[in-house]
Design a protein around this motif. Sequence first.
Motif, mmCIF file in Angstrom:
data_model
loop_
_atom_site.group_PDB
_atom_site.id
_atom_site.type_symbol
_atom_site.label_atom_id
_atom_site.label_comp_id
_atom_site.label_asym_id
_atom_site.label_seq_id
_atom_site.Cartn_x
_atom_site.Cartn_y
_atom_site.Cartn_z
ATOM 1 N N ASP A 223 0.835 -1.204 0.000
ATOM 2 C CA ASP A 223 0.000 0.000 0.000
ATOM 3 C C ASP A 223 0.865 1.249 0.000
ATOM 4 O O ASP A 223 2.040 1.222 0.366
ATOM 5 N N GLY A 224 0.283 2.365 -0.391
ATOM 6 C CA GLY A 224 0.975 3.640 -0.388
ATOM 7 C C GLY A 224 0.824 4.354 0.942
ATOM 8 O O GLY A 224 0.109 3.895 1.840
ATOM 9 N N PRO A 225 1.472 5.511 1.103
ATOM 10 C CA PRO A 225 1.464 6.220 2.396
ATOM 11 C C PRO A 225 0.086 6.704 2.830
ATOM 12 O O PRO A 225 -0.199 6.746 4.029
ATOM 13 N N LYS B 94 -1.726 5.433 6.222
ATOM 14 C CA LYS B 94 -2.114 6.396 7.249
ATOM 15 C C LYS B 94 -3.547 6.172 7.694
ATOM 16 O O LYS B 94 -3.859 6.185 8.898
ATOM 17 N N ILE B 95 -4.433 5.936 6.735
ATOM 18 C CA ILE B 95 -5.835 5.699 7.061
ATOM 19 C C ILE B 95 -5.991 4.385 7.819
ATOM 20 O O ILE B 95 -6.715 4.294 8.817
ATOM 21 N N SER B 96 -5.293 3.340 7.350
ATOM 22 C CA SER B 96 -5.367 2.041 8.013
ATOM 23 C C SER B 96 -4.857 2.129 9.445
ATOM 24 O O SER B 96 -5.459 1.583 10.371
ATOM 25 N N LYS C 106 -12.539 13.695 3.996
ATOM 26 C CA LYS C 106 -13.304 13.304 2.810
ATOM 27 C C LYS C 106 -12.506 13.570 1.533
ATOM 28 O O LYS C 106 -12.548 12.763 0.593
ATOM 29 N N HIS C 107 -11.774 14.679 1.484
ATOM 30 C CA HIS C 107 -10.952 14.966 0.310
ATOM 31 C C HIS C 107 -9.849 13.910 0.177
ATOM 32 O O HIS C 107 -9.544 13.453 -0.944
ATOM 33 N N MET C 108 -9.258 13.511 1.291
ATOM 34 C CA MET C 108 -8.208 12.493 1.268
ATOM 35 C C MET C 108 -8.738 11.179 0.709
ATOM 36 O O MET C 108 -8.086 10.525 -0.114
ATOM 37 N N ILE C 109 -9.928 10.783 1.139
ATOM 38 C CA ILE C 109 -10.504 9.517 0.694
ATOM 39 C C ILE C 109 -10.946 9.586 -0.756
ATOM 40 O O ILE C 109 -10.606 8.715 -1.576
ATOM 41 N N GLU C 110 -11.709 10.623 -1.099
ATOM 42 C CA GLU C 110 -12.365 10.686 -2.397
ATOM 43 C C GLU C 110 -11.443 11.126 -3.522
ATOM 44 O O GLU C 110 -11.782 10.929 -4.706
ATOM 45 N N ASN C 111 -10.297 11.683 -3.195
ATOM 46 C CA ASN C 111 -9.371 12.144 -4.230
ATOM 47 C C ASN C 111 -8.002 11.466 -4.100
ATOM 48 O O ASN C 111 -7.607 10.693 -4.973
ATOM 49 N N ASP C 112 -7.319 11.724 -2.973
ATOM 50 C CA ASP C 112 -5.944 11.239 -2.831
ATOM 51 C C ASP C 112 -5.863 9.719 -2.777
ATOM 52 O O ASP C 112 -5.010 9.110 -3.423
ATOM 53 N N LEU C 113 -6.742 9.089 -2.000
ATOM 54 C CA LEU C 113 -6.682 7.632 -1.854
ATOM 55 C C LEU C 113 -7.021 6.931 -3.165
ATOM 56 O O LEU C 113 -6.344 5.972 -3.555
ATOM 57 N N GLU D 180 -4.049 7.188 -5.418
ATOM 58 C CA GLU D 180 -2.931 6.355 -4.968
ATOM 59 C C GLU D 180 -3.167 4.886 -5.287
ATOM 60 O O GLU D 180 -2.258 4.192 -5.776
ATOM 61 N N ILE D 181 -4.373 4.402 -5.025
ATOM 62 C CA ILE D 181 -4.657 2.982 -5.260
ATOM 63 C C ILE D 181 -4.558 2.640 -6.744
ATOM 64 O O ILE D 181 -4.153 1.527 -7.106
ATOM 65 N N SER D 182 -4.889 3.589 -7.606
ATOM 66 C CA SER D 182 -4.781 3.322 -9.047
ATOM 67 C C SER D 182 -3.332 3.146 -9.487
ATOM 68 O O SER D 182 -3.064 2.554 -10.535
#
Length: 303
Positions: free
Chosen positions: A182-184, A188-190, A272-279, A282-284
């Motif tokens: 996984d990425g950073p 962080k969320i986990s 919400k911005h971290m989840i809906e945009n950054d995460l 990153e996962i892609s």
Amino acid sequence: MGNVNSHLKNKRLSIKNPKFHQIESEQGSQENLFYLSSSDIDSIDRLHMYHFVKKHIFQNNFSSPIEDKLIEGECKVLEIGCGPGTWLLDLSNKYENSYFIGIENKPLYPQEIKPNNLEFVEADVTDGLPFHDNEFDFTHAENMGLVLTPDQWDFVLSELIRVTKPGGYIEISDRRNGHVGDGPIFRKISDAMWSTFSKQNIDTNLIYNLESKFELQPNIGEVHRIEKDLIIGPNGGKAGLIIHDIGMSYYTSEMSIKNLSEEMGISEEEYKHMIENDLIEEISQTSPLDLHLRFWAQKQLSQ
């Protein structure tokens, strides 16, 4: 609780939930990755979908060598922490000559529409199972890794073994609470989520080494361990996309937004911005592995 044996004397209903079968056949694209106790409709839908993802990963609903007995009939099966009852509904429709009981401390399961060979009981497994010794041919639990404390695990395992017949099987299914690759941002969320569970005395790593607790129990044969993993997100194919959608549904739930933003020390809008945009971005670009585990063992004759 009712007379479970009486179900065998009645003509069984073969109640098929079209949504379940549609999900199974399409390996659709719905929701959930982690389990938090909640009775809202979205949480129940996530648990339904997650069941069929796991069935796809393992190519079956269980790993214990119990199918011949289920087909033969008169096999008695118990699932603890059954949630909305998806696993039991799936099996009870397939193995109509065996009978099934689910235990849950919240009535998330169907109250009325269910096959005649399936019964649900409202009870808390940490208070002990309301059954006699040596009553079931197969006992099963899954998604309990983020529910039970280490001491509760010792007690619950002993109860599962107690109510299982000699020669019967006990199986535990769950997932590793952490990711490889996984990425950073995902990490962080986990970490924030694992921290919330640790504050409730939940050992988030215990499930990965559950056989050590299994092996300490009396009258248990060799403990078998099976692992299956997949990549979360678009790099994991159709199954990876399903797991990704499940996770995103969980992370964007009101409960997660409130609890995880607070744990991370950021505002709900930042979260919400971290989840809906950054995460999502990153996962892609990464290949985080999601590891699923099953442990099973046979109960031996008393020494």
